[in-house]
Design a protein around this motif. Structure first.
Motif, PDB file in Angstrom:
ATOM      1  N   ASP A   1      -0.590  11.691   6.610  1.00 44.88           N
ATOM      2  CA  ASP A   1       0.751  11.321   6.172  1.00 44.88           C
ATOM      3  C   ASP A   1       1.007   9.867   6.530  1.00 44.88           C
ATOM      4  O   ASP A   1       0.122   9.165   7.049  1.00 44.88           O
ATOM      5  CB  ASP A   1       1.821  12.241   6.774  1.00 44.88           C
ATOM      6  CG  ASP A   1       1.739  12.291   8.307  1.00 44.88           C
ATOM      7  OD1 ASP A   1       1.206  11.336   8.906  1.00 44.88           O
ATOM      8  OD2 ASP A   1       2.201  13.282   8.892  1.00 44.88           O
ATOM      9  N   ASP A   2       2.214   9.411   6.257  1.00 48.91           N
ATOM     10  CA  ASP A   2       2.526   8.006   6.478  1.00 48.91           C
ATOM     11  C   ASP A   2       2.474   7.615   7.950  1.00 48.91           C
ATOM     12  O   ASP A   2       2.258   6.444   8.275  1.00 48.91           O
ATOM     13  CB  ASP A   2       3.905   7.673   5.908  1.00 48.91           C
ATOM     14  CG  ASP A   2       3.889   7.552   4.387  1.00 48.91           C
ATOM     15  OD1 ASP A   2       2.801   7.262   3.842  1.00 48.91           O
ATOM     16  OD2 ASP A   2       4.937   7.745   3.754  1.00 48.91           O
ATOM     17  N   ARG A   3       2.688   8.558   8.856  1.00 44.71           N
ATOM     18  CA  ARG A   3       2.605   8.224  10.281  1.00 44.71           C
ATOM     19  C   ARG A   3       1.230   7.699  10.641  1.00 44.71           C
ATOM     20  O   ARG A   3       1.091   6.764  11.444  1.00 44.71           O
ATOM     21  CB  ARG A   3       2.936   9.452  11.133  1.00 44.71           C
ATOM     22  CG  ARG A   3       4.363   9.957  11.007  1.00 44.71           C
ATOM     23  CD  ARG A   3       4.545  11.180  11.885  1.00 44.71           C
ATOM     24  NE  ARG A   3       3.590  12.232  11.531  1.00 44.71           N
ATOM     25  CZ  ARG A   3       3.310  13.285  12.311  1.00 44.71           C
ATOM     26  NH1 ARG A   3       3.901  13.406  13.492  1.00 44.71           N
ATOM     27  NH2 ARG A   3       2.449  14.200  11.904  1.00 44.71           N
ATOM     28  N   MET A   4       0.206   8.289  10.045  1.00 42.38           N
ATOM     29  CA  MET A   4      -1.152   7.814  10.291  1.00 42.38           C
ATOM     30  C   MET A   4      -1.321   6.382   9.790  1.00 42.38           C
ATOM     31  O   MET A   4      -1.920   5.532  10.463  1.00 42.38           O
ATOM     32  CB  MET A   4      -2.142   8.752   9.590  1.00 42.38           C
ATOM     33  CG  MET A   4      -3.610   8.346   9.721  1.00 42.38           C
ATOM     34  SD  MET A   4      -4.168   7.202   8.403  1.00 42.38           S
ATOM     35  CE  MET A   4      -3.913   8.214   6.959  1.00 42.38           C
ATOM     36  N   MET A   5      -0.764   6.079   8.598  1.00 39.65           N
ATOM     37  CA  MET A   5      -0.863   4.732   8.049  1.00 39.65           C
ATOM     38  C   MET A   5      -0.211   3.716   8.972  1.00 39.65           C
ATOM     39  O   MET A   5      -0.785   2.657   9.288  1.00 39.65           O
ATOM     40  CB  MET A   5      -0.201   4.678   6.671  1.00 39.65           C
ATOM     41  CG  MET A   5      -0.839   5.558   5.615  1.00 39.65           C
ATOM     42  SD  MET A   5      -2.412   4.862   5.038  1.00 39.65           S
ATOM     43  CE  MET A   5      -2.831   6.021   3.741  1.00 39.65           C
ATOM     44  N   TYR A   6       1.002   4.026   9.435  1.00 40.99           N
ATOM     45  CA  TYR A   6       1.716   3.087  10.295  1.00 40.99           C
ATOM     46  C   TYR A   6       1.041   2.928  11.647  1.00 40.99           C
ATOM     47  O   TYR A   6       1.054   1.826  12.227  1.00 40.99           O
ATOM     48  CB  TYR A   6       3.163   3.543  10.473  1.00 40.99           C
ATOM     49  CG  TYR A   6       3.960   3.506   9.194  1.00 40.99           C
ATOM     50  CD1 TYR A   6       3.954   2.374   8.388  1.00 40.99           C
ATOM     51  CD2 TYR A   6       4.706   4.593   8.774  1.00 40.99           C
ATOM     52  CE1 TYR A   6       4.669   2.327   7.206  1.00 40.99           C
ATOM     53  CE2 TYR A   6       5.430   4.563   7.597  1.00 40.99           C
ATOM     54  CZ  TYR A   6       5.411   3.429   6.816  1.00 40.99           C
ATOM     55  OH  TYR A   6       6.123   3.388   5.641  1.00 40.99           O
ATOM     56  N   ALA A   7       0.449   3.994  12.168  1.00 42.82           N
ATOM     57  CA  ALA A   7      -0.265   3.895  13.438  1.00 42.82           C
ATOM     58  C   ALA A   7      -1.445   2.935  13.318  1.00 42.82           C
ATOM     59  O   ALA A   7      -1.681   2.100  14.203  1.00 42.82           O
ATOM     60  CB  ALA A   7      -0.738   5.276  13.885  1.00 42.82           C
TER      61      ALA A   7
END
Length: 296
Positions: A155-161
């Protein structure tokens, strides 16, 4: 007595002339550059460079230096652009990646700036974290994608991390380098005038460290964009949508080199646009504020 008065008058005149010369050097020209000159100096060179690249590209196609499926022609890539535009997906590809990249960069900015100040101003923290930041900056951002997927999911959390892990060290190290280049006299003068603590940081440290800090921001954006592209290429899911990295990977999976070239061109275009629209004006503003750039 007369010779003394004459020498004094000559000295006064010399000082007046010197002051007038310094004032002339400090004066900023406000005359506006003609539109034609702007077009010739700023617009024409990159346009000519793009045209030359297209000409060489087309010559390679005519010379048949390789198979058609390995090197598409400019017209094939343009057909890919028009198809994506007709389907209404072209802007979606760009916006998906740009929105993620900018938001991730802003988060990295909010974290990297105070971290850089702490590392630069507190010796104990610098001794403990400084080498770690340097090591993280040299670590390829693609290495964070597998653990981020395992920890956070697709999800996007992985991208931002991944973006944060790639950009925060660059921003913090850039600010540390800028602070290290501040003359000690400036800091002592600020303390003498009462600029201590947060006030000194805001009015003395940050303005003086701005050139190095801006260089760190540019590098931080570059790492943000590269980290995002790596994450989008490796991690794919319907919940993530289709960004430029996913578009590049789709072209590889379908052996569509025209789609691959389209993704590469869009990634490059976004990087150039961000630099021209955001960082180049900031650099000119900083240089002009320090008297290093004369306004035409």
């Amino acid at each position: 007595m007369a010779s003394t008065e004459t020498a004094a008058k000559d000295t006064v005149q010399d000082l007046a002339g010197l002051e007038a010369g310094l004032d002339a050097l400090d004066a900023v020209r406000v005359s506006r550059t003609p539109v034609r000159e702007v077009l010739v100096r700023k617009v024409l060179p990159p346009v000519v460079a793009v045209v030359l690249v297209l000409v060489v590209w087309q010559i390679l196609i005519w010379a048949q230096v390789t198979d058609d499926y390995k090197l598409p022609s400019p017209s094939q890539v343009w057909d890919e652009v028009t198809d994506a535009w007709a389907q209404g997906t072209l802007l979606g590809y760009i916006w998906t990646s740009v929105s993620r990249g900018l938001l991730g960069f802003l988060l990295a900015l909010a974290i990297g700036t105070p971290l850089g100040l702490l590392v630069s101003r507190v010796r104990l923290i610098r001794a403990a974290i400084g080498p770690v930041l340097s090591g993280l900056q040299s670590l390829p951002s693609v290495a964070w994608v597998p653990p981020a997927v395992i920890w956070l999911g697709l999800d996007d959390r992985m991208m931002y991390a991944v973006i944060l892990l790639g950009a925060v060290p660059s921003i913090a190290n850039g600010l540390v380098a800028g602070v290290d280049q501040i003359p000690p006299l400036h800091l002592r003068a600020g303390k003498t005038l009462g600029a201590t603590g947060l006030r000194g940081t805001w009015h003395i440290v940050l303005p003086a460290a701005l050139p190095g800090y801006l260089a760190g921001l540019k590098q931080g954006w570059a790492f943000s964009w590269r980290s995002l592209m790596a994450a989008e290429i490796i991690a794919s899911s319907p919940d993530l949508g289709v960004g430029l990295g996913q578009l590049l990977e789709q072209g590889r999976e379908t052996s569509s080199m025209s789609m691959v070239f389209l993704a590469i061109i869009l990634i490059l275009t976004v990087g150039i646009a961000i630099d021209l629209l955001i960082f180049s004006p900031l650099e000119r503003w900083v240089l002009r504020g320090r008297g290093l750039l004369v306004k035409n």
